[in-house]
Design a protein around this motif. Structure first.
Motif: not given
Length: 69
Positions: A25-28, A37-51, A60-64
């Motif tokens: 799903x992440x690749x999709x 993938x690295x750019x998306x992971x960077x975005x996820x890392x910058x915006x994570x709040x609850x973990x 969590x990002x994939x589910x949301x």
């Protein structure tokens, strides 16, 4: 469980452990958003709040993303 090496913000090497289904799903999502993938992971890392765990933040990002699209 897959272990993926990623680079955050072009300078910080780390790894995440995610199930194949989440990786698929992440690749999709990367394909849909036309980003690496690295750019998306960077975005996820910058915006994570609850973990503090990046692998959990990715799941969590994939589910949301799926729920909202």
């Amino acid at each position: 469980m897959l272990k993926k090496s990623v680079t955050i913000a072009g300078r910080h090497n780390t790894s995440i452990s995610i199930e194949k289904e989440f990786d698929d799903e992440l690749r999709q999502i990367c394909k849909e958003r036309r980003m690496t993938l690295n750019t998306l992971i960077t975005e996820i890392d910058a915006n994570r709040k609850n973990t503090d765990n990046l692998s959990s933040a990715v799941r969590i990002y994939v589910l949301e993303y799926i729920k909202n699209h």
